[in-house]
Design an enzyme around this catalytic site. Structure first.
Site: not given
Ligand code: TA6
Length: 294
Positions: A163, A265
């Protein structure tokens, strides 16, 4: 993040030391090619600065270093699920204590290997045996590989994300390309949408792009650079910025924090726990993201 000033706990080599910030242990890498920091709490990359360049990774000034809370910024490891399809949100890897397995270095850079295995605590949340390894390669580029292995006697299913919070000069002047056009809009009840292939953000965004290109580029005229993200082992790429209201609602992000970050991400997305990627006993999977500046 100023890694240089943190007190040294353990000297491992000329390039690798363990330092500490408010009780959280950080593997600090200082090499001719780049400097970087990875916390053992969460297996979380919190900094990557190639030699002669500005920091590539955004870290919140108000991130909570207490050894319990997930860190805001850096590269959270979302595993064994991505999102809010179960509790805790984004899985337990980002709030678990990882072990330093190995460090290696040569003229080109340093590789740090962290590990997280099942334990009574993880089995209570997710009843499966596993071994995960996080390979963090620090050189001209940052390459992070999350390797998942099923060490159980039965098959199980997971989802995941690396992320990454990228640092940008000013989000409103940033142009992102390479996300593809089809996306699942998390702000519209997971509605399937089609959008433009060049993105200049003006408001909050939270999208799962289902067919990203091999290279995602974030052009940043303020910091005078283009950040490049290359992913593999993924099925999608998420683009997220919480904008002003979202930042205000988070205790661990300054109100203006959204202006200088963008999450791009590498995602193995699944709409629910049972729809993720299934690994047979002994099976492995690698989710990768590489970030560098042009
Ligand atoms: O990847 C995007 C996302 O799932 C968003 O929906 C947003 O909530 C973000 O991650 C941050 O989640 P967190 O649990 O770290 O607050």
């Amino acid at each position: 993040m100023d890694l240089q000033s943190l007190p040294t706990l353990t000297y491992l080599s000329d390039n690798v030391t363990i330092v500490e910030k408010e009780g959280v242990k950080i593997v600090r890498v200082i090499h001719d090619k780049a400097t970087a920091g990875i916390t053992l709490h969460g297996g979380h990359v919190i900094s990557f600065t190639p030699k002669g360049q500005d920091e590539l990774i955004w870290m919140s000034d108000t991130a909570i270093f207490d050894g319990k809370t997930a860190l805001r910024g850096g590269i959270p490891v979302c595993w064994p699920w991505f999102g809010r399809i179960a509790a805790p949100a984004h899985g337990f890897a980002r709030t678990s204590e990882w072990a330093l397995i190995e460090h290696r270095e040569n003229d080109q850079g340093v590789i740090i290997v962290l590990g997280l295995n099942h334990s009574p605590q993880t089995l209570a949340i997710w009843p499966f045996q596993f071994q995960t390894r996080l390979y963090v390669e620090i050189g001209d580029k940052l390459k992070v590989t999350l390797e998942t292995t099923n060490t159980d006697e039965k098959a199980w299913t997971f989802s995941a994300a690396l992320h990454s919070y990228l640092k940008v000069g000013n989000i409103t002047q940033t142009t992102t390309t390479g996300m593809g056009v089809e996306y699942i809009d998390s702000l519209q009840d997971a509605k399937m949408c089609q959008g433009g292939s060049t993105l200049i953000l003006t408001d909050t965004i939270d999208r799962v792009y289902t067919a990203p290109e091999a290279q995602i580029q974030v052009q940043d005229p303020v910091l005078n650079r283009t950040l490049v993200v290359e992913n593999s082992g993924h099925n999608s790429a998420v683009l997220w910025n919480p904008w002003a209201q979202g930042a205000q609602s988070m205790a661990d992000m300054p109100d203006d924090g959204y202006q200088t970050m963008l999450c791009v991400e590498s995602t193995l997305h699944a709409p629910c726990l049972s729809a993720g990627k299934t690994l047979q006993p002994g099976g492995s999977h690698q989710l990768v993201t590489t970030v560098f500046s042009n």
